[in-house]
Design a protein around this motif. Structure first.
Motif, PDB file in Angstrom:
ATOM      1  N   GLY A 140       0.809  -1.218   0.000  1.00 49.51           N
ATOM      2  CA  GLY A 140       0.000   0.000   0.000  1.00 49.51           C
ATOM      3  C   GLY A 140       0.837   1.260   0.000  1.00 49.51           C
ATOM      4  N   SER A 143       2.551   1.715  -3.394  1.00 46.66           N
ATOM      5  CA  SER A 143       1.591   2.128  -4.413  1.00 46.66           C
ATOM      6  C   SER A 143       1.221   3.594  -4.248  1.00 46.66           C
ATOM      7  N   ALA A 255      -4.669   5.380  -6.458  1.00 44.65           N
ATOM      8  CA  ALA A 255      -3.589   4.663  -5.780  1.00 44.65           C
ATOM      9  C   ALA A 255      -3.058   5.470  -4.600  1.00 44.65           C
ATOM     10  N   SER A 259      -4.316   3.161  -1.443  1.00 51.28           N
ATOM     11  CA  SER A 259      -3.435   1.996  -1.355  1.00 51.28           C
ATOM     12  C   SER A 259      -3.003   1.665   0.073  1.00 51.28           C
ATOM     13  N   ALA A 311      -7.637  -1.142  -7.217  1.00 47.31           N
ATOM     14  CA  ALA A 311      -6.444  -1.138  -6.358  1.00 47.31           C
ATOM     15  C   ALA A 311      -6.654  -2.071  -5.170  1.00 47.31           C
ATOM     16  N   THR A 315      -4.474  -5.434  -4.353  1.00 51.47           N
ATOM     17  CA  THR A 315      -3.805  -5.579  -3.058  1.00 51.47           C
ATOM     18  C   THR A 315      -4.292  -6.825  -2.334  1.00 51.47           C
TER      19      THR A 315
END
Length: 385
Positions: A140, A143, A255, A259, A311, A315
């Motif tokens: 995260g 990103s 993002a 993220s 996203a 993830t």
């Protein structure tokens, strides 16, 4: 160590930056238009980009059974991707029309093969630098950083009015090459050796438990968070080149803002991350169908919501694959599932391509139903932690 974590951040930051800038849905579409390539070639961009990076992975995972040095395969993959983007640059500069389009597609095949090798081996490298409960957060954070960098590139481009120029596209491609090379240099010190089980003597058979097949089934349904994206842009197809920086910026902003949150949720439960992001993707699809707006602002906002959801899907499924298995079992899970998903993408792509011209309603209705099915089906996944 901080050095290893920094290398992990470099893997994620630069790779994600390159992915956003070299997107088949946006940048490469504009590139083919700029060189005057036939329209039918544009239809091959997403299938080649997505499936080409996934289909070879089961063969690569079999090769890796007797080759524990994952970092060597990863380095080769990064070099191949760099050369592929350079090939696109040369093709767009020296050629035009169908010849340029064919060379760009050939370069995209090469790019996808390099991406395939990197995607498979990077999981073991990432597992070396972070323990369970930390991996989602690192994904995260990295990103988010790449989102900031991409946004800083997209905002100035969006301020220019009119259609994209080929020079602007060349700049984007050059930054992509630079991102690949920076990643290669920063991560070069990492050396990952996976302990192998030689008792099978290199047998070709693959023996998986039910978790693997459940994961492939659920992940196969969640690919609709990516497949539906072009339909968000289709409303404004006449202004696609002008809107390209806006959509790149929307994806980068998604993002940036989401993220880290998705990563923290994934460290608690990657399964929950898939479910929550699936609900958000479904919300974006329903908004597209209900609002049916031609407004650029509405279109960009809906695409932003979908990008946030995608996203989360990325993830969630990456963290799940990192945590649910260990060692070479993880490598084979990633390789086998990615190859299966490559086939799923080709299958769904062919189905929707055939249905779109004959349906009296939007194919997004079907995709929305599939996303709902994915959310429900995720309940069958065992908890990975």
């Amino acid at each position: 160590s901080l050095g290893l974590v920094g290398s992990e951040m470099c893997i994620r930051d630069s790779n994600k930056l390159a992915d956003l800038l070299i997107s088949a849905k946006t940048t490469l579409t504009a590139l083919l238009l700029s060189v005057g390539a036939p329209i039918w070639m544009i239809g091959w961009l997403v299938p080649i980009r997505e499936s080409g990076a996934l289909l070879p992975q089961v063969l690569i995972s079999i090769y890796l059974r007797k080759h524990p040095k994952r970092h060597i395969v990863w380095r080769v993959g990064m070099l191949v991707q760099s050369l592929a983007v350079i090939g696109m640059l040369v093709s767009a500069t020296l050629l035009s029309d169908a010849k340029a389009g064919a060379c760009i597609l050939a370069s995209l095949v090469l790019l996808s093969l390099g991406r395939s090798a990197c995607s498979l081996t990077v999981k073991d490298m990432e597992a070396d630098v972070a323990r369970k409960g930390q991996r989602g957060n690192l994904i995260g954070v990295a990103s988010t950083v790449s989102g900031v960098i991409t946004l800083l590139i997209a905002i100035p481009l969006a301020l220019y009015e009119g259609a994209f120029s080929s020079n602007t596209l060349m700049v984007i491609l050059c930054v992509s090459v630079l991102a690949f090379l920076v990643t290669l240099v920063c991560v070069w010190p990492i050396k990952t050796n996976v302990e192998l089980d030689y008792s099978s003597d290199g047998a070709m058979g693959i023996d998986f438990d039910s978790t693997v097949y459940k994961f492939i089934f659920v992940r196969g349904l969640f690919v609709h968070s990516a497949l539906v994206a072009p339909y968000f842009m289709l409303e404004k197809s006449g202004e696609a080149q002008e809107l390209l920086p806006i959509y790149i910026g929307a994806e980068a902003l998604a993002a940036l803002l989401s993220s880290i949150i998705w990563g923290k949720i994934a460290d608690k439960s990657a399964k929950l991350t898939l479910q929550a992001s699936g609900v958000l993707a479904l919300f974006a699809c329903v908004g597209l169908l209900v609002l049916q707006s031609t407004s650029i602002v509405t279109s960009a906002l809906l695409f932003f919501v979908l990008s946030v959801a995608h996203a989360g899907v990325r993830t969630g499924r990456k963290t799940y694959s990192l945590d649910v298995k260990d060692g070479h079992d993880r490598t084979e899970l990633v390789g086998f599932s990615n190859t299966a998903i490559g086939l799923v993408l080709l299958g769904f792509g062919a189905i929707y391509a055939a249905l779109t011209p004959v349906l009296s309603f939007s194919v997004v209705y079907i995709m929305s139903a599939m996303l709902l099915f994915a959310i429900v089906a995720s309940l069958i996944l065992p908890n990975e932690k």
